[in-house]
Design a protein around this motif. Structure first.
Motif, short mmCIF file in Angstrom:
data_model
loop_
_atom_site.label_atom_id
_atom_site.label_comp_id
_atom_site.label_asym_id
_atom_site.label_seq_id
_atom_site.Cartn_x
_atom_site.Cartn_y
_atom_site.Cartn_z
N HIS A 1 0.87 -1.18 0.00
CA HIS A 1 0.00 0.00 0.00
C HIS A 1 0.91 1.23 0.00
N LYS B 1 -1.15 -0.82 -4.40
CA LYS B 1 -2.58 -0.81 -4.11
C LYS B 1 -3.20 0.57 -4.04
N GLY B 2 -4.52 0.60 -4.08
CA GLY B 2 -5.28 1.83 -3.94
C GLY B 2 -6.52 1.76 -4.79
N PRO B 3 -7.33 2.82 -4.78
CA PRO B 3 -8.51 2.82 -5.67
C PRO B 3 -8.11 2.68 -7.14
N THR C 1 -5.29 0.67 -8.56
CA THR C 1 -4.17 -0.27 -8.34
C THR C 1 -3.38 -0.41 -9.63
N ALA D 1 -15.31 1.15 -5.36
CA ALA D 1 -15.47 0.11 -4.33
C ALA D 1 -14.99 0.66 -2.99
N LEU E 1 -13.89 -1.25 0.21
CA LEU E 1 -12.64 -2.01 0.30
C LEU E 1 -11.65 -1.35 1.26
N ALA E 2 -11.90 -0.10 1.62
CA ALA E 2 -11.02 0.58 2.57
C ALA E 2 -11.37 0.08 3.98
N ALA F 1 -9.96 -2.86 7.21
CA ALA F 1 -8.82 -3.66 7.70
C ALA F 1 -8.88 -5.09 7.19
N GLY F 2 -7.79 -5.52 6.62
CA GLY F 2 -7.69 -6.92 6.19
C GLY F 2 -8.01 -7.14 4.72
N ALA F 3 -8.55 -6.12 4.04
CA ALA F 3 -8.86 -6.31 2.60
C ALA F 3 -7.59 -6.64 1.82
N GLY F 4 -6.48 -6.02 2.19
CA GLY F 4 -5.23 -6.28 1.48
C GLY F 4 -4.69 -7.68 1.79
N ASP F 5 -4.95 -8.15 3.00
CA ASP F 5 -4.51 -9.51 3.35
C ASP F 5 -5.23 -10.53 2.46
N LEU G 1 -6.37 -9.94 -0.52
CA LEU G 1 -5.79 -9.82 -1.88
C LEU G 1 -4.49 -10.62 -1.99
N HIS H 1 -10.97 -9.10 -6.75
CA HIS H 1 -11.08 -8.45 -5.42
C HIS H 1 -12.11 -7.32 -5.48
N1 ADP Z 1 -11.07 3.68 -1.47
C1 ADP Z 1 -10.74 2.50 -2.02
N2 ADP Z 1 -11.33 2.09 -3.16
C2 ADP Z 1 -11.03 0.90 -3.71
N3 ADP Z 1 -10.15 0.04 -3.19
C3 ADP Z 1 -9.53 0.39 -2.06
C4 ADP Z 1 -9.79 1.63 -1.41
N4 ADP Z 1 -9.04 1.68 -0.30
C5 ADP Z 1 -8.33 0.54 -0.24
N5 ADP Z 1 -8.64 -0.24 -1.30
C6 ADP Z 1 -8.09 -1.58 -1.57
O1 ADP Z 1 -8.22 -2.36 -0.36
C7 ADP Z 1 -7.02 -3.06 -0.08
C8 ADP Z 1 -6.44 -2.51 1.23
O2 ADP Z 1 -5.21 -3.14 1.47
P1 ADP Z 1 -4.25 -2.69 2.66
O3 ADP Z 1 -4.07 -1.22 2.66
O4 ADP Z 1 -3.04 -3.54 2.57
O5 ADP Z 1 -5.09 -3.06 3.96
P2 ADP Z 1 -4.86 -4.16 5.10
O6 ADP Z 1 -3.40 -4.09 5.47
O7 ADP Z 1 -5.73 -3.70 6.22
O8 ADP Z 1 -5.24 -5.48 4.56
C9 ADP Z 1 -6.15 -2.88 -1.29
O9 ADP Z 1 -6.37 -3.92 -2.21
C10 ADP Z 1 -6.61 -1.54 -1.89
O10 ADP Z 1 -6.39 -1.45 -3.27
#
Ligand code: ADP
Ligand code: NAX
Length: 295
Positions: free
Chosen positions: A160, A205-207, A209, A229, A232-233, A235-239, A241, A266
């Protein structure tokens, strides 16, 4: 001169890759190992492992310290569990060649992640395998130039913004700078440069990616405008992925293919579930998304 990045969309090629052959058995779909942290810190790895299993890896094992074994065993069923306390334990588990993909970082703790990286990438390490490196594994990599230099082309890094800045401070700085002359340094430029330096696939990662390979191939998975989406923001969404990618690596997807398909699915899961989404909903939404794709 690099070509334009491609935008990831639903495609017949991706759907074909995701399909399972009717005659295949579980080992044909690979065996992913997800390393967990210690007691009270196993949730992130369990999320990743569940993601790897739902996306179709034939078997998924959580590598857990003895001290956290009961905690994990009480919360898993289809997932398997093996005790891994230290470097020797990891080496011994990896004597099984059928373990063909790894996921390191979620909830591991930086010290445990660094020890595991030494086994995987250090001198005299084990046979290299396709590996997703996320969270604490990225922080550990940022603190060790030798390990960073040993990354191989079957690794996928999934930073991230904070982790990207830790791993690639100079590139992140340029990304933040106002352009004084000429075009701004974009997230696409930054991710391509990072992938080239790391010698492996980088998924930033991010909106929006961005995914890049060391040879300059690049793709964007947009979760904006009509494909937003925002849930997706969480906790744990990135885990999850990271687990999706590891599961596809186990299934034999190439690193770029795995990263692109996982990122796209995702967001599809998040959009299919809708508001109220938390991380554990993502793997559970995959069957609905797969059915809608006609798998
Ligand atoms: N506003 C958003 N819109 C779309 N996707 C998002 C947004 N914010 C975060 N994400 C996605 O959610 C996931 C967040 O991952 P991360 O920041 O590693 O969180 P964590 O460490 O809590 O799992 C990533 O895949 C990111 O692309
Ligand atoms: N359910 C669980 O068990 C969870 C465990 N988690 C684990 O918690 C550990 C720490 O992960 P974190 O990512 O929270 O912590 P980190 O400290 O590694 O990174 C977060 C820091 O980076 C900064 N940052 C800058 N840009 C960011 C961006 N785009 N997205 C997120 N942060 C950004 C934040 O402000 C914050 O200070 C990891 O092991 C991770 O796997 C988290 O993934 C959350 C869920």
């Amino acid at each position: 001169m690099f070509s334009q990045p491609r935008h990831i969309t639903r495609s017949a090629a991706m759907i074909d890759l995701l399909r399972k052959r009717p005659e295949a058995h579980k080992f044909d779909h690979g065996h992913a190992l997800v390393l967990s942290g210690g007691p009270g810190q196993t949730g992130a790895a369990r999320l990743a492992a569940r993601g790897a299993l739902r996306i179709g890896a034939g078997l998924v094992t959580l590598g857990v310290p003895h001290s956290a074994q009961m905690e994990v065993a009480s919360q898993t069923t289809a997932l398997m569990l093996t005790p891994i306390d230290d470097a020797d334990g990891l080496r011994s588990v990896l004597e099984d060649d059928r373990i063909n993909a790894l996921c390191l970082g979620p909830g591991m703790g930086v010290k445990r992640a660094a020890e595991a990286l030494e086994v995987l990438l250090g001198e005299g390490g084990v046979k290299p395998r396709p590996t997703t490196l996320d969270a604490d594994a990225l922080t550990a990599l940022a603190g060790d130039a030798a390990l960073f230099g040993a990354l191989h082309d079957r690794c996928v890094l999934t930073p991230h913004g904070g982790e990207f800045a830790r791993l690639f401070p100079d590139i992140a700085k340029r990304l933040r700078e106002e352009p004084m002359s000429g075009p701004a340094h974009s997230k696409v430029d930054a991710t391509r440069e990072a992938a080239k330096r790391a010698g492996c696939t980088v998924l930033f990662k991010g909106p929006d990616t961005v995914i890049a390979a060391p040879d300059g191939r690049c793709a964007i998975n947009a979760a904006q405008y009509d494909r937003a989406a925002p849930w997706l923001a969480t906790a744990g969404a990135g885990d999850v992925l990271a687990g999706f990618i590891a599961g596809l690596l186990a299934r034999g997807f190439a690193p770029m293919q795995a990263a692109q398909a996982a990122a796209w699915l995702h967001v599809e899961c998040a959009r299919s579930f809708g508001p109220g989404l938390i991380a554990e909903d993502l793997p559970e939404e995959l069957p609905r998304v797969f059915r809608a794709l006609g798998l």
